[in-house]
Design an enzyme around this catalytic site. Structure first.
Site, PDB file in Angstrom:
ATOM      1  N   GLY A  85      29.763  78.854  16.999  1.00 31.34           N
ATOM      2  CA  GLY A  85      31.185  79.037  16.777  1.00 31.34           C
ATOM      3  C   GLY A  85      31.936  78.572  18.013  1.00 31.34           C
ATOM      4  CD  GLU A 141      48.661  85.849  13.908  1.00 31.10           C
ATOM      5  OE1 GLU A 141      47.767  86.579  14.376  1.00 31.10           O
ATOM      6  OE2 GLU A 141      48.412  84.732  13.409  1.00 31.10           O
ATOM      7  N   GLY A 159      45.422  81.764  13.821  1.00 28.18           N
ATOM      8  CA  GLY A 159      45.637  80.838  14.918  1.00 28.18           C
ATOM      9  C   GLY A 159      45.039  81.329  16.212  1.00 28.18           C
ATOM     10  NE  ARG A 213      44.693  91.590  13.095  1.00 28.10           N
ATOM     11  CZ  ARG A 213      43.929  90.541  13.334  1.00 28.10           C
ATOM     12  NH1 ARG A 213      42.689  90.709  13.763  1.00 28.10           N
ATOM     13  NH2 ARG A 213      44.393  89.319  13.146  1.00 28.10           N
ATOM     14  NE  ARG A 251      39.955  90.192  17.072  1.00 24.72           N
ATOM     15  CZ  ARG A 251      40.689  89.368  16.322  1.00 24.72           C
ATOM     16  NH1 ARG A 251      41.638  88.620  16.883  1.00 24.72           N
ATOM     17  NH2 ARG A 251      40.490  89.293  15.018  1.00 24.72           N
ATOM     18  CB  ALA A 291      39.682  82.085  12.695  1.00 18.83           C
ATOM     19  CG  HIS A 318      42.791  91.705   8.776  1.00 19.38           C
ATOM     20  ND1 HIS A 318      43.881  91.708   7.933  1.00 19.38           N
ATOM     21  CD2 HIS A 318      43.065  90.810   9.754  1.00 19.38           C
ATOM     22  CE1 HIS A 318      44.770  90.834   8.374  1.00 19.38           C
ATOM     23  NE2 HIS A 318      44.303  90.272   9.477  1.00 19.38           N
ATOM     24  CG  HIS A 323      39.076  90.991  10.661  1.00 17.69           C
ATOM     25  ND1 HIS A 323      38.930  89.862   9.889  1.00 17.69           N
ATOM     26  CD2 HIS A 323      39.849  90.630  11.717  1.00 17.69           C
ATOM     27  CE1 HIS A 323      39.578  88.857  10.439  1.00 17.69           C
ATOM     28  NE2 HIS A 323      40.139  89.290  11.566  1.00 17.69           N
ATOM     29  CG  ASP A 369      20.892  88.063  12.850  1.00 21.36           C
ATOM     30  OD1 ASP A 369      20.563  89.117  12.281  1.00 21.36           O
ATOM     31  OD2 ASP A 369      20.949  86.969  12.267  1.00 21.36           O
TER      32      ASP A 369
END
Length: 512
Positions: A11, A113, A48, A276, A373, A45, A229, A338, A208
């Site tokens: 990622g 956001e 942004g 959130r 977060r 995602a 979320h 999330h 993992d």
């Protein structure tokens, strides 16, 4: 297999680490269990990545991060992100990888956001992660110092004393097991959202990397802080895909079926753009109070129909697929697991408690996210800490690879007895249901104790099936899921204090 550095996961965090190292001549092996290296949490995602906006400052971003993190965020980690983030977004994502972020009126189109004081979010439509992942994978494939091993599942870290010397991995298509010896190992495997029955994460987010690190003796922290979320699509015939926070940033409101809004009663100052954890618990409370399967997101009243289609084309198409037209209908939403705020404890350079082992991205616990977060900081954390890990390795590594020593290799299964065909599916579903019902958005001591009992009861048969079978990714994944589920549940039980996305009550109700 030998490499100077092995990176597990590709990622944003793993890819940035690998590219930065390869650019200075380090030979890097990048392992991903996905057959398609684009498949990662980064790819999904939507909203942004944090950048900077008008009237913005590093100090203001730090303030927003710490506030969203319910006071548990490390201010030094937040300051590091705020200071380095914009420059690295420009140098790595814009100039090197060529990510074309949306623009308007001669500048970047910046969104706001939840939890952010100003508009500072760069985006590529509503598929920012997809654009970033595609660009980075193209760079990985083109670099002469990087070998990309897709379809390889990490089984165990190779550890001697307190030093990590690489990883033993399984080629999923053939069943071949091989050690990857390396002077440095970087864990960038993402989180564990797939441990829950409702999640916005792909199926591979099963924890993992955390399980491997735990078995190797690395320190883990803050595992109880799992972010849910607030707005995942909620229909019985559809998967719970993410409805980005950017939708509320564009003016959409949370409402009931009759159009009545409710967030002003829970967060008068922030309303629908509250952090959130606050929004998710508000929705949970409304659903319980009124015996509802979900609430709704009213996008149609916030934007003209054509503007919705232009700004959120992916979401518009996804919702239409399941019979909901965002331009005319209310969108059914409910919370879903999330993001993992905790993980493998590491410092400002990504160093873990095991020498030679680094961590970056969602699998790491840098202290940045604290108890919850802040929106759109995850991709930026991957860019910043991926760069920091690469810088530290390049600066401190003496160029001497480890000696191959088969005596140091960890044991892996060599049996031939596979369990019944539905064994993994049934046990994995029991884990996901237990975690969702008892270790979810709102927790109680009694519920957590019950969850531990259920999970411990599974352990003997899961371990036995893993030992008796041949090397198998699905069995290894089930074992990892169970281990991480136990670690998360124990962490939640041992922490009686509600903070951020770890909410403890007796009896379990969202707002007392």
């Amino acid at each position: 297999m030998r490499a100077d550095v092995v990176v597990i996961g590709c990622g944003v965090a793993g890819s940035v680490t690998a590219l930065r190292l390869a650019d200075v001549g380090v030979r890097v092996a990048v392992l991903t269990r996905a057959h398609d290296p684009h498949e990662s949490n980064t790819y999904y995602a939507q909203g942004g990545i944090v950048y900077r906006g008008p009237g913005d400052s590093s100090e203001l971003l730090v303030e927003d991060i710490v506030r969203a993190g319910a006071g548990l965020s490390d201010p030094q980690a937040a300051a590091l992100l705020a200071r380095m983030g914009p420059r690295l977004v420009e140098s790595i994502l814009m100039r090197r990888a060529g990510v074309a972020f949306d623009r308007e009126n001669g500048g970047f189109a910046l969104a706001r956001e939840g939890g952010h004081s100003v508009a500072r979010i760069l985006h590529v439509g509503d598929a920012t992660g997809r654009a970033i992942q595609r660009a980075l994978v193209a760079q990985l494939r083109a670099h002469p110092n990087i070998t990309l091993w897709a379809g390889w599942s990490a089984l165990e870290l190779i550890v001697h004393g307190r030093r990590c010397l690489g990883v033993v991995a399984l080629e999923r298509s053939t069943g071949r097991v091989a050690p990857f010896w390396a002077a440095r190992t970087v864990m960038a495997t993402g989180g564990f959202g797939a441990l829950f029955a409702r999640t916005t994460n792909p199926a591979g987010a099963r924890g993992d990397g955390l399980a491997l690190a735990a078995r190797a003796g690395a320190r883990l922290d803050h595992l109880e802080y799992v972010q849910f979320h607030p707005t995942a699509f909620c229909r019985p015939d559809a998967p719970p895909f993410l409805i980005s926070e950017a939708v509320r940033g564009a003016g959409a409101r949370l409402v009931h079926a009759d159009g009545t809004p409710f967030m002003h009663r829970y967060a008068p100052e922030w309303g629908d753009l509250a952090p959130r954890d606050v929004v998710a618990r508000a929705i949970f409370h409304e659903m319980r109070e009124h015996n509802l399967p979900h609430v709704y997101l009213d996008v149609r009243s916030a934007m003209p129909a054509e503007a919705i289609k232009v700004r959120f084309p992916t979401l518009y198409a996804q919702c239409r697929r399941y019979g909901v037209d965002m331009t005319r209908d209310l969108v059914p939403v409910a919370p879903a697991a999330h993001y993992t705020c905790g993980g493998i404890r590491c410092d400002e350079w990504g160093r873990t408690s095991l020498r030679g082992l680094y961590a970056a991205g969602e699998v790491a616990c840098t202290g940045l996210h604290g108890a919850n977060r802040l929106a759109s900081t995850s991709l930026l954390e991957g860019v910043v800490w991926g760069s920091r890990v690469a810088e530290h390795i390049a600066r401190t590594w003496n160029g001497v690879p480890p000696d191959d020593d088969e005596a140091l290799l960890p044991a892996v299964p060599t049996g031939h007895t596979l369990p019944p065909a539905d064994f993994v599916d049934l046990r994995a579903e029991l884990i996901r249901r237990t975690m969702w019902e008892l270790v979810g958005l709102v927790r109680s001591g009694k519920g957590l104790e019950e969850a531990l009992g259920r999970l411990y009861a599974l352990r003997p048969e899961v371990e036995d099936a893993y030992r008796r079978g041949p090397p198998d990714d699905r069995l290894a994944g089930l074992r990892n899921m169970l281990q991480v589920a136990l670690l998360v549940t124990r962490s939640a039980l041992e922490n009686p204090d509600s903070r951020g996305c770890h909410f403890r009550v007796e009896p379990a109700t969202a707002f007392g």
